[in-house]
Scaffold this motif. Structure first.
Motif, PDB file in Angstrom:
ATOM      1  N   UNK A  27       0.838  -1.184   0.000  1.00 34.23           N
ATOM      2  CA  UNK A  27       0.000   0.000   0.000  1.00 34.23           C
ATOM      3  C   UNK A  27       0.872   1.233   0.000  1.00 34.23           C
ATOM      4  N   UNK A  28       0.575   2.148  -0.903  1.00 34.81           N
ATOM      5  CA  UNK A  28       1.332   3.389  -1.015  1.00 34.81           C
ATOM      6  C   UNK A  28       0.421   4.529  -0.603  1.00 34.81           C
ATOM      7  N   UNK A  29       0.936   5.412   0.223  1.00 39.54           N
ATOM      8  CA  UNK A  29       0.141   6.555   0.697  1.00 39.54           C
ATOM      9  C   UNK A  29      -0.359   7.391  -0.478  1.00 39.54           C
ATOM     10  N   UNK A  30      -1.578   7.839  -0.377  1.00 39.93           N
ATOM     11  CA  UNK A  30      -2.243   8.695  -1.378  1.00 39.93           C
ATOM     12  C   UNK A  30      -2.477   7.990  -2.709  1.00 39.93           C
ATOM     13  N   UNK A  31      -2.409   6.659  -2.727  1.00 39.19           N
ATOM     14  CA  UNK A  31      -2.712   5.876  -3.926  1.00 39.19           C
ATOM     15  C   UNK A  31      -3.828   4.914  -3.546  1.00 39.19           C
ATOM     16  N   UNK A  32      -4.894   4.877  -4.333  1.00 39.80           N
ATOM     17  CA  UNK A  32      -6.077   4.102  -3.970  1.00 39.80           C
ATOM     18  C   UNK A  32      -5.929   2.609  -4.169  1.00 39.80           C
ATOM     19  N   UNK A  33      -5.044   2.178  -5.062  1.00 35.01           N
ATOM     20  CA  UNK A  33      -4.869   0.748  -5.317  1.00 35.01           C
ATOM     21  C   UNK A  33      -3.530   0.289  -4.764  1.00 35.01           C
ATOM     22  N   UNK A  34      -3.512  -0.947  -4.277  1.00 32.18           N
ATOM     23  CA  UNK A  34      -2.242  -1.477  -3.800  1.00 32.18           C
ATOM     24  C   UNK A  34      -1.472  -2.091  -4.966  1.00 32.18           C
TER      25      UNK A  34
ATOM     26  N   UNK B 156      11.553  -5.035 -11.232  1.00 32.72           N
ATOM     27  CA  UNK B 156      11.856  -4.563  -9.886  1.00 32.72           C
ATOM     28  C   UNK B 156      10.886  -3.454  -9.503  1.00 32.72           C
ATOM     29  N   UNK B 157      10.289  -3.579  -8.315  1.00 30.28           N
ATOM     30  CA  UNK B 157       9.384  -2.567  -7.779  1.00 30.28           C
ATOM     31  C   UNK B 157      10.130  -1.858  -6.650  1.00 30.28           C
ATOM     32  N   UNK B 158      10.197  -0.540  -6.730  1.00 33.10           N
ATOM     33  CA  UNK B 158      10.922   0.258  -5.740  1.00 33.10           C
ATOM     34  C   UNK B 158       9.973   1.317  -5.189  1.00 33.10           C
ATOM     35  N   UNK B 159       9.826   1.337  -3.849  1.00 33.53           N
ATOM     36  CA  UNK B 159       8.936   2.296  -3.198  1.00 33.53           C
ATOM     37  C   UNK B 159       9.709   2.983  -2.073  1.00 33.53           C
ATOM     38  N   UNK B 160       9.731   4.312  -2.053  1.00 34.59           N
ATOM     39  CA  UNK B 160      10.372   5.002  -0.931  1.00 34.59           C
ATOM     40  C   UNK B 160       9.675   4.642   0.380  1.00 34.59           C
ATOM     41  N   UNK B 161      10.431   4.373   1.424  1.00 31.66           N
ATOM     42  CA  UNK B 161       9.863   3.984   2.713  1.00 31.66           C
ATOM     43  C   UNK B 161       8.892   5.044   3.226  1.00 31.66           C
ATOM     44  N   UNK B 162       9.171   6.306   2.976  1.00 28.63           N
ATOM     45  CA  UNK B 162       8.306   7.387   3.446  1.00 28.63           C
ATOM     46  C   UNK B 162       6.908   7.309   2.814  1.00 28.63           C
ATOM     47  N   UNK B 163       6.775   6.639   1.669  1.00 26.86           N
ATOM     48  CA  UNK B 163       5.491   6.537   0.987  1.00 26.86           C
ATOM     49  C   UNK B 163       4.740   5.249   1.314  1.00 26.86           C
ATOM     50  N   UNK B 164       5.361   4.334   2.060  1.00 33.06           N
ATOM     51  CA  UNK B 164       4.710   3.065   2.382  1.00 33.06           C
ATOM     52  C   UNK B 164       3.534   3.271   3.326  1.00 33.06           C
ATOM     53  N   UNK B 165       2.424   2.659   2.983  1.00 24.59           N
ATOM     54  CA  UNK B 165       1.274   2.630   3.876  1.00 24.59           C
ATOM     55  C   UNK B 165       1.242   1.310   4.621  1.00 24.59           C
ATOM     56  N   UNK B 166       1.440   0.204   3.881  1.00 23.12           N
ATOM     57  CA  UNK B 166       1.508  -1.126   4.480  1.00 23.12           C
ATOM     58  C   UNK B 166       2.175  -2.083   3.514  1.00 23.12           C
ATOM     59  N   UNK B 167       2.650  -3.205   4.051  1.00 21.92           N
ATOM     60  CA  UNK B 167       3.155  -4.312   3.247  1.00 21.92           C
ATOM     61  C   UNK B 167       2.527  -5.573   3.803  1.00 21.92           C
TER      62      UNK B 167
END
Length: 76
Positions: free
Chosen positions: A6-13, A49-60
């Motif tokens: 889950x990414x913050x401010x994004x409706x789909x995971x 490869x999927x890369x997500x900044x930790x600050x943008x993580x909502x959940x894993x």
């Protein structure tokens, strides 16, 4: 292994199918969270490869290691 991110401010995971074990995914996540301005990255079964900044993580959400049956159910 299926991972939902889950990414913050994004409706789909983001759903990633990976060959990593649950323990390996968790270790990658721990390493990313421990790093200053870290990024969580994982490679899927197709080599993307999927890369997500930790600050943008909502959940894993880490799925269970399981073998999926192959073929069709039922009898002939």
């Amino acid at each position: 292994m299926e991972i939902k991110i889950g990414v913050r401010s994004v409706h789909r995971e983001i759903i990633v199918e990976t060959e990593l074990s649950a323990e390996e995914v968790e270790q990658e996540l721990r390493n990313a969270l421990a790093a200053d301005r870290g990024v969580f990255s994982v490679t899927d079964v197709k080599g993307r490869r999927v890369v997500v900044p930790v600050a943008a993580l909502g959940f894993v959400e880490i799925g269970e290691d399981e073998q999926r049956p192959v073929g069709f159910g039922g009898t002939l």
